[in-house]
Design a protein around this motif. Structure first.
Motif, PDB file in Angstrom:
ATOM      1  N   TRP A 121       0.851  -1.182   0.000  1.00  0.00           N
ATOM      2  CA  TRP A 121       0.000   0.000   0.000  1.00  0.00           C
ATOM      3  C   TRP A 121       0.889   1.234   0.000  1.00  0.00           C
ATOM      4  O   TRP A 121       1.888   1.288   0.722  1.00  0.00           O
ATOM      5  N   PRO A 123       0.355   5.794  -0.605  1.00  0.00           N
ATOM      6  CA  PRO A 123      -0.698   6.810  -0.719  1.00  0.00           C
ATOM      7  C   PRO A 123      -1.258   6.989  -2.128  1.00  0.00           C
ATOM      8  O   PRO A 123      -2.324   7.564  -2.297  1.00  0.00           O
ATOM      9  N   ALA A 143      -8.838   5.169  -5.556  1.00  0.00           N
ATOM     10  CA  ALA A 143      -8.845   5.665  -4.171  1.00  0.00           C
ATOM     11  C   ALA A 143      -9.696   4.801  -3.251  1.00  0.00           C
ATOM     12  O   ALA A 143      -9.298   4.522  -2.114  1.00  0.00           O
ATOM     13  N   ALA A 144     -10.863   4.358  -3.703  1.00  0.00           N
ATOM     14  CA  ALA A 144     -11.737   3.549  -2.849  1.00  0.00           C
ATOM     15  C   ALA A 144     -11.092   2.201  -2.533  1.00  0.00           C
ATOM     16  O   ALA A 144     -11.146   1.735  -1.386  1.00  0.00           O
ATOM     17  N   ARG A 146      -7.833   1.546  -2.547  1.00  0.00           N
ATOM     18  CA  ARG A 146      -6.691   1.823  -1.659  1.00  0.00           C
ATOM     19  C   ARG A 146      -7.163   2.038  -0.233  1.00  0.00           C
ATOM     20  O   ARG A 146      -6.580   1.526   0.717  1.00  0.00           O
ATOM     21  N   ARG A 147      -8.216   2.788  -0.081  1.00  0.00           N
ATOM     22  CA  ARG A 147      -8.754   3.072   1.257  1.00  0.00           C
ATOM     23  C   ARG A 147      -9.248   1.793   1.942  1.00  0.00           C
ATOM     24  O   ARG A 147      -8.969   1.552   3.112  1.00  0.00           O
ATOM     25  N   ALA A 148      -9.962   0.948   1.204  1.00  0.00           N
ATOM     26  CA  ALA A 148     -10.468  -0.306   1.770  1.00  0.00           C
ATOM     27  C   ALA A 148      -9.314  -1.216   2.191  1.00  0.00           C
ATOM     28  O   ALA A 148      -9.348  -1.817   3.272  1.00  0.00           O
ATOM     29  N   ARG A 150      -6.281  -0.232   3.014  1.00  0.00           N
ATOM     30  CA  ARG A 150      -5.625   0.383   4.170  1.00  0.00           C
ATOM     31  C   ARG A 150      -6.421   0.136   5.445  1.00  0.00           C
ATOM     32  O   ARG A 150      -5.853  -0.096   6.515  1.00  0.00           O
ATOM     33  N   GLU A 151      -7.737   0.162   5.362  1.00  0.00           N
ATOM     34  CA  GLU A 151      -8.566  -0.114   6.537  1.00  0.00           C
ATOM     35  C   GLU A 151      -8.359  -1.543   7.025  1.00  0.00           C
ATOM     36  O   GLU A 151      -8.281  -1.785   8.233  1.00  0.00           O
ATOM     37  N   ASP A 154      -4.925  -1.587   8.635  1.00  0.00           N
ATOM     38  CA  ASP A 154      -4.967  -0.874   9.917  1.00  0.00           C
ATOM     39  C   ASP A 154      -5.636  -1.706  11.012  1.00  0.00           C
ATOM     40  O   ASP A 154      -5.219  -1.663  12.171  1.00  0.00           O
TER      41      ASP A 154
END
Length: 171
Positions: A121, A123, A143-144, A146-148, A150-151, A154
């Protein structure tokens, strides 16, 4: 026309969509490491149960990581365990020791209750091996997605504990 072609590393990184097979995974990982240095990515997250089949011990991978590792950079490693990485990637371990100040490692262990994704991952780009056994997955800049990813990373990070220390101190 020469101007219409991308260098192999850049083209690999800019590829979006599905990939299939170990050779494709290795090529994309190498391309991502080269692009990280060329584009000055500030943060990279490597996530995998054990990094056993990642080409992190190759001279080219270490050279790319060395070129990338500058002031203000951060490398995050998340795994189930690091014993395989320590045994299988002899060049990576000393590099990790030298750059300890920019590297953070955590392990979720077998009892963590979450499955560590096999992924990179950043940015601006991601690569996710949805089927690590066959090295099949997706990559891109969406972006969606990548965000999923990263969640998910995390959440595993939250359950994990510090691991893969740069040095072992004993009495």
């Amino acid at each position: 026309m020469p101007n219409e072609q991308h260098p192999p590393e850049q083209h690999t990184l800019l590829t979006e969509g599905r990939f299939d097979g170990r050779a494709a995974f290795d090529t994309m990982l190498r391309g991502a490491l080269s692009s990280a240095a060329q584009q000055g990515w500030k943060e990279i997250v490597f996530s995998d149960p054990d990094f056993a089949d990642w080409p992190l011990g190759e001279r080219a991978s270490i050279e790319a990581l060395q070129a990338w590792s500058a002031s203000g950079r951060r490398l995050v490693l998340l795994a189930q365990r690091y014993d395989v990485l320590e045994r299988a990637h002899a060049r990576f371990v000393p590099w990790r020791r030298m750059w300890d100040h920019i590297i953070e490692c955590r392990a979720i262990g077998k009892t963590g209750g979450a499955e560590v994704p096999s992924a990179i991952w950043t940015p601006t780009w991601f690569m996710h091996r949805i089927d690590p056994e066959r090295s099949r997955g997706v990559c891109g800049t969406d972006a969606a997605s990548r965000r999923a990813l990263r969640e998910t990373i995390d959440e595993c990070w939250r359950l994990a504990r510090p691991a893969f220390a740069a040095s072992t101190l004993g009495l």
